[in-house]
Design a protein around this motif. Structure first.
Motif, PDB file in Angstrom:
ATOM      1  N   ARG A 231       0.698  -1.394   0.220  1.00 36.25           N
ATOM      2  CA  ARG A 231      -0.043  -0.041   0.062  1.00 36.25           C
ATOM      3  C   ARG A 231       0.756   1.256   0.034  1.00 36.25           C
ATOM      4  O   ARG A 231       0.369   2.449  -0.326  1.00 36.25           O
ATOM      5  N   VAL A 232       2.004   1.143   0.367  1.00 36.20           N
ATOM      6  CA  VAL A 232       2.869   2.362   0.364  1.00 36.20           C
ATOM      7  C   VAL A 232       3.322   2.761  -0.933  1.00 36.20           C
ATOM      8  O   VAL A 232       4.326   1.962  -1.476  1.00 36.20           O
ATOM      9  N   PRO A 233       3.174   3.740  -1.501  1.00 38.79           N
ATOM     10  CA  PRO A 233       3.449   4.345  -2.642  1.00 38.79           C
ATOM     11  C   PRO A 233       5.108   4.247  -3.075  1.00 38.79           C
ATOM     12  O   PRO A 233       5.857   4.653  -1.866  1.00 38.79           O
ATOM     13  N   GLU A 234       5.603   3.879  -4.258  1.00 40.71           N
ATOM     14  CA  GLU A 234       7.034   3.718  -4.039  1.00 40.71           C
ATOM     15  C   GLU A 234       7.635   5.151  -3.925  1.00 40.71           C
ATOM     16  O   GLU A 234       7.112   6.170  -4.427  1.00 40.71           O
ATOM     17  N   GLY A 235       8.795   5.094  -3.323  1.00 38.26           N
ATOM     18  CA  GLY A 235       9.451   6.256  -3.051  1.00 38.26           C
ATOM     19  C   GLY A 235       9.146   7.337  -2.163  1.00 38.26           C
ATOM     20  O   GLY A 235       9.480   8.317  -1.957  1.00 38.26           O
ATOM     21  N   THR A 236       7.871   6.893  -1.187  1.00 39.15           N
ATOM     22  CA  THR A 236       7.419   7.692  -0.229  1.00 39.15           C
ATOM     23  C   THR A 236       7.831   7.237   1.050  1.00 39.15           C
ATOM     24  O   THR A 236       8.319   6.202   1.290  1.00 39.15           O
ATOM     25  N   ARG A 237       7.693   8.116   2.332  1.00 40.22           N
ATOM     26  CA  ARG A 237       7.942   7.781   3.673  1.00 40.22           C
ATOM     27  C   ARG A 237       6.982   6.711   3.917  1.00 40.22           C
ATOM     28  O   ARG A 237       5.619   6.476   3.594  1.00 40.22           O
ATOM     29  N   PRO A 238       7.317   5.986   5.091  1.00 37.93           N
ATOM     30  CA  PRO A 238       6.205   5.027   5.528  1.00 37.93           C
ATOM     31  C   PRO A 238       5.121   5.500   6.216  1.00 37.93           C
ATOM     32  O   PRO A 238       3.989   4.853   6.338  1.00 37.93           O
ATOM     33  N   SER A 239       5.021   6.860   6.607  1.00 31.40           N
ATOM     34  CA  SER A 239       3.832   7.453   7.119  1.00 31.40           C
ATOM     35  C   SER A 239       3.587   8.877   6.591  1.00 31.40           C
ATOM     36  O   SER A 239       4.636   9.386   5.879  1.00 31.40           O
ATOM     37  N   GLY A 240       2.525   9.282   6.448  1.00 27.81           N
ATOM     38  CA  GLY A 240       1.809  10.618   6.045  1.00 27.81           C
ATOM     39  C   GLY A 240       1.730  11.140   7.165  1.00 27.81           C
ATOM     40  O   GLY A 240       1.341  10.942   8.534  1.00 27.81           O
ATOM     41  N   ALA A 241       1.387  12.445   7.104  1.00 33.10           N
ATOM     42  CA  ALA A 241       1.247  13.734   7.991  1.00 33.10           C
ATOM     43  C   ALA A 241       0.393  14.699   7.410  1.00 33.10           C
ATOM     44  O   ALA A 241       0.618  15.172   6.465  1.00 33.10           O
ATOM     45  N   ALA A 242      -0.333  15.613   8.419  1.00 28.73           N
ATOM     46  CA  ALA A 242      -1.034  16.728   8.085  1.00 28.73           C
ATOM     47  C   ALA A 242      -1.013  17.615   9.449  1.00 28.73           C
ATOM     48  O   ALA A 242      -1.177  16.886  10.406  1.00 28.73           O
ATOM     49  N   GLN A 243      -1.247  18.680   9.213  1.00 29.02           N
ATOM     50  CA  GLN A 243      -1.462  19.698  10.494  1.00 29.02           C
ATOM     51  C   GLN A 243      -1.964  20.792  10.066  1.00 29.02           C
ATOM     52  O   GLN A 243      -2.181  21.489   8.939  1.00 29.02           O
ATOM     53  N   ALA A 244      -2.564  21.518  11.147  1.00 28.54           N
ATOM     54  CA  ALA A 244      -3.284  22.719  11.139  1.00 28.54           C
ATOM     55  C   ALA A 244      -3.397  23.491  12.275  1.00 28.54           C
ATOM     56  O   ALA A 244      -3.099  22.880  13.209  1.00 28.54           O
ATOM     57  N   ARG A 245      -3.566  24.800  12.090  1.00 27.19           N
ATOM     58  CA  ARG A 245      -3.807  25.677  13.195  1.00 27.19           C
ATOM     59  C   ARG A 245      -4.799  26.489  13.210  1.00 27.19           C
ATOM     60  O   ARG A 245      -5.426  26.849  12.141  1.00 27.19           O
ATOM     61  N   MET A 246      -5.545  26.696  14.349  1.00 26.94           N
ATOM     62  CA  MET A 246      -6.967  27.282  14.192  1.00 26.94           C
ATOM     63  C   MET A 246      -7.053  28.020  15.585  1.00 26.94           C
ATOM     64  O   MET A 246      -6.346  27.515  16.436  1.00 26.94           O
ATOM     65  N   PRO A 247      -7.843  29.213  15.410  1.00 26.58           N
ATOM     66  CA  PRO A 247      -8.061  29.846  16.849  1.00 26.58           C
ATOM     67  C   PRO A 247      -8.658  29.251  17.766  1.00 26.58           C
ATOM     68  O   PRO A 247      -9.680  28.247  17.490  1.00 26.58           O
ATOM     69  N   ALA A 248      -8.307  29.335  19.076  1.00 28.11           N
ATOM     70  CA  ALA A 248      -9.214  28.735  20.095  1.00 28.11           C
ATOM     71  C   ALA A 248     -10.036  29.891  20.950  1.00 28.11           C
ATOM     72  O   ALA A 248      -9.566  30.740  21.381  1.00 28.11           O
ATOM     73  N   TYR A 249     -11.231  29.555  21.002  1.00 29.06           N
ATOM     74  CA  TYR A 249     -12.198  30.446  21.710  1.00 29.06           C
ATOM     75  C   TYR A 249     -12.810  30.018  22.902  1.00 29.06           C
ATOM     76  O   TYR A 249     -12.771  28.594  23.090  1.00 29.06           O
ATOM     77  N   ASP A 363      -1.912  18.046  24.859  1.00 29.51           N
ATOM     78  CA  ASP A 363      -0.998  18.625  25.420  1.00 29.51           C
ATOM     79  C   ASP A 363      -1.488  20.513  25.502  1.00 29.51           C
ATOM     80  O   ASP A 363      -2.198  20.863  24.765  1.00 29.51           O
ATOM     81  N   ASP A 364      -0.711  21.103  26.420  1.00 23.58           N
ATOM     82  CA  ASP A 364      -0.917  22.342  26.814  1.00 23.58           C
ATOM     83  C   ASP A 364       0.423  22.904  26.412  1.00 23.58           C
ATOM     84  O   ASP A 364       1.391  22.738  26.970  1.00 23.58           O
ATOM     85  N   ASP A 365       0.103  23.992  25.372  1.00 24.97           N
ATOM     86  CA  ASP A 365       1.611  24.738  25.049  1.00 24.97           C
ATOM     87  C   ASP A 365       2.195  25.399  26.314  1.00 24.97           C
ATOM     88  O   ASP A 365       3.554  25.527  26.195  1.00 24.97           O
ATOM     89  N   SER A 366       1.587  25.777  27.598  1.00 23.45           N
ATOM     90  CA  SER A 366       2.252  26.279  28.506  1.00 23.45           C
ATOM     91  C   SER A 366       3.228  25.246  29.138  1.00 23.45           C
ATOM     92  O   SER A 366       3.867  25.754  29.833  1.00 23.45           O
ATOM     93  N   ARG A 367       3.191  24.076  28.852  1.00 21.32           N
ATOM     94  CA  ARG A 367       3.773  22.916  29.517  1.00 21.32           C
ATOM     95  C   ARG A 367       4.822  22.296  28.363  1.00 21.32           C
ATOM     96  O   ARG A 367       5.540  21.390  28.807  1.00 21.32           O
ATOM     97  N   GLY A 399      -3.685  26.174  23.244  1.00 22.57           N
ATOM     98  CA  GLY A 399      -3.205  27.397  24.047  1.00 22.57           C
ATOM     99  C   GLY A 399      -4.194  28.540  23.427  1.00 22.57           C
ATOM    100  O   GLY A 399      -5.163  28.686  23.437  1.00 22.57           O
ATOM    101  N   ALA A 400      -3.131  29.565  22.887  1.00 27.32           N
ATOM    102  CA  ALA A 400      -3.735  30.806  22.315  1.00 27.32           C
ATOM    103  C   ALA A 400      -4.580  30.274  20.926  1.00 27.32           C
ATOM    104  O   ALA A 400      -5.512  30.788  20.560  1.00 27.32           O
ATOM    105  N   GLU A 401      -3.867  29.546  20.400  1.00 28.47           N
ATOM    106  CA  GLU A 401      -4.710  28.635  19.350  1.00 28.47           C
ATOM    107  C   GLU A 401      -4.381  27.006  19.294  1.00 28.47           C
ATOM    108  O   GLU A 401      -4.138  26.569  20.217  1.00 28.47           O
ATOM    109  N   ILE A 402      -5.273  26.479  18.619  1.00 28.16           N
ATOM    110  CA  ILE A 402      -5.178  24.910  18.660  1.00 28.16           C
ATOM    111  C   ILE A 402      -4.127  24.651  17.563  1.00 28.16           C
ATOM    112  O   ILE A 402      -4.191  24.875  16.471  1.00 28.16           O
TER     113      ILE A 402
END
Length: 437
Positions: A231-249, A363-367, A399-402
């Motif tokens: 299932r792992v496409p040739e030439g790719t790393r063993p894991s995929g990743a995605a990230q996002a930042r959003m405001p925290a109200y 996690d809490d970014d203050s820690r 924290g101030a954002e997620i």
């Protein structure tokens, strides 16, 4: 019938007698990590790395090695090797042995790839704390990986390790070992904390708690497909990743809200109408114990009901209030160790064998203090593409954002499906715009 914790303590005492300064008992959380390791064909342990980028010339490798050795000497967990002796999981206390490895880049390899390769080749028989340093010529930086065997530390220990490593680097001492009296005293304090933790787990393993978890997890099954390298496409790393930042109200998202969001992602990955096992760490040091470095957070199991839908309508789950009520009930039995929970579920007829289809850490970014070496603050970075233990894992820093990250095993989940799951996760967590009065 005696509890699993009671049986473990009896085996440990038969192995060591009343007291041992070289072979220590392990917590229920550590037993889980050693069990997972034993079931892995490669014997690969769970490794927790932290990555920090420093300007070229900041780090003195020998000074760093000495600082890390002093740190390991001061904490029993950081100089002990997880092992199974005559069928009994234990920690074998050893002298501190922390080196600084500088992986050489092969042609065409990035610094991140070199670090990933070094971590993937982790020798389970070696020291639990290791340092890796790679030069990034393009950015004129050096990336330092502070990596630990997860069986010797949980997330609450990481901030302390970072803080004390920086402090040890600033010391003028050249001796890499702590004073013998201090080391022996910390060992006694650590042993006391582990025994207090085991006593709490032993008390928690009641008939009533077993019945609760059996009913709670009765319909649980693992639903992720079996890993397949094809299932792992040739030439790719063993894991995929995605990230996002959003405001925290309003102070961020509640933990039940995070569980509900993970349910949305799980539905995209595995489909509606299922009850999927998700794990998350919870707990703390036992009452009366010193706040020692170690592995004390139990893994709790959340049975994620992915709901039902028809046609193009979205699937509906049990609702946030029901999630919160059930979660609070779970916390009342949070001290029951993971292996006892699995045993209770299986005794009730569940087909679940203990595998987790997803993991959530919060996690809490203050820690999360920065690593400071000789007055220079390192920039925490992420190195993606490393092998991951489960089908997918979500980490959320509030924290101030997620800050939201999701990684997945490409041998289990394809990138397109995982990206849809991540989109569902971010949609579920994205706060509504505050109303202007």
């Amino acid at each position: 019938m005696r509890s699993i914790t009671s049986q473990y303590l009896a085996r440990y005492r038969r192995l060591t007698g009343d007291r041992s300064d070289s072979v220590l008992p392990v917590t229920g959380a550590q037993r889980r990590f050693l069990l997972v390791r034993s079931l892995d064909p490669s014997g690969r342990p769970d490794v927790v790395p932290m990555f920090f980028a420093f300007p070229h010339g900041t780090i003195d490798p020998e000074r760093l090695r000495a600082a890390a050795s002093r740190l390991a000497a001061r904490h029993t967990a950081l100089r002990s090797r997880p092992a199974v002796v005559r069928g009994t999981p234990v920690l074998c206390v050893a002298d501190p042995d922390v080196g600084v490895t500088r992986p050489a880049l092969v042609p065409g390899e990035s610094p991140a790839d070199a670090l990933g390769r070094a971590l993937e080749s982790w020798d389970a028989q070696g020291p639990p704390l290791r340092l890796f340093l790679v030069r990034d010529e393009e950015r004129e930086e050096e990336i330092l990986a502070v990596a630990l065997d997860h069986a010797v530390c949980d997330g609450r220990s990481l901030a302390r390790i970072v803080d004390e490593l920086g402090a040890a680097y600033s010391e003028e001492a050249t001796d890499s070992h702590a004073a013998p009296g201090g080391t022996e005293g910390e060992l006694a304090v650590y042993r006391d904390a582990v025994l207090r933790q085991l006593a709490a787990e032993e008390r928690a393993e009641t008939t009533e708690a077993a019945a609760y978890w059996a009913d709670r997890l009765r319909t649980l099954h693992a639903h992720a497909p079996a890993p397949s390298p094809a299932r792992v496409p040739e030439g790719t790393r063993p894991s995929g990743a995605a990230q996002a930042r959003m405001p925290a109200y309003d102070g961020g998202v509640s933990f039940p809200g995070l569980l509900d969001a993970c349910r949305s992602a799980t539905r995209e990955l595995y489909g509606p109408g299922l009850t999927v096992p998700l794990g998350y760490p919870w707990g703390g040091r036992p009452p009366g114990a010193e706040p020692v470095v170690g592995c004390f957070l139990n893994t709790l199991v959340f049975p994620a009901d992915t709901g039902y839908g028809t046609g193009n309508e979205p699937a509906t789950g049990p609702g946030s209030e029901a999630t919160a009520d059930a979660w609070w009930d779970d916390l009342d039995r949070a001290d029951v160790p993971f292996d006892a929970v699995v045993t209770a579920a299986r005794a009730a007829g569940s087909g679940w064998t203990g595998g987790l289809d997803g993991l959530l850490t919060v996690d809490d970014d203050s820690r999360r203090p920065p690593l400071v070496l000789a007055g220079v603050e390192g920039r925490e970075v992420h190195v993606d593409g490393r092998p991951v233990r489960g089908p997918f894992a979500v980490s959320i820093t509030q924290g101030a954002e997620i800050h939201l990250r999701m990684v997945w095993d490409r041998a289990v989940l394809d990138d397109e499906t995982a990206q849809r799951a991540f989109d569902a996760l971010t949609h579920a967590l994205r706060p509504s715009e505050p109303t202007v009065q």
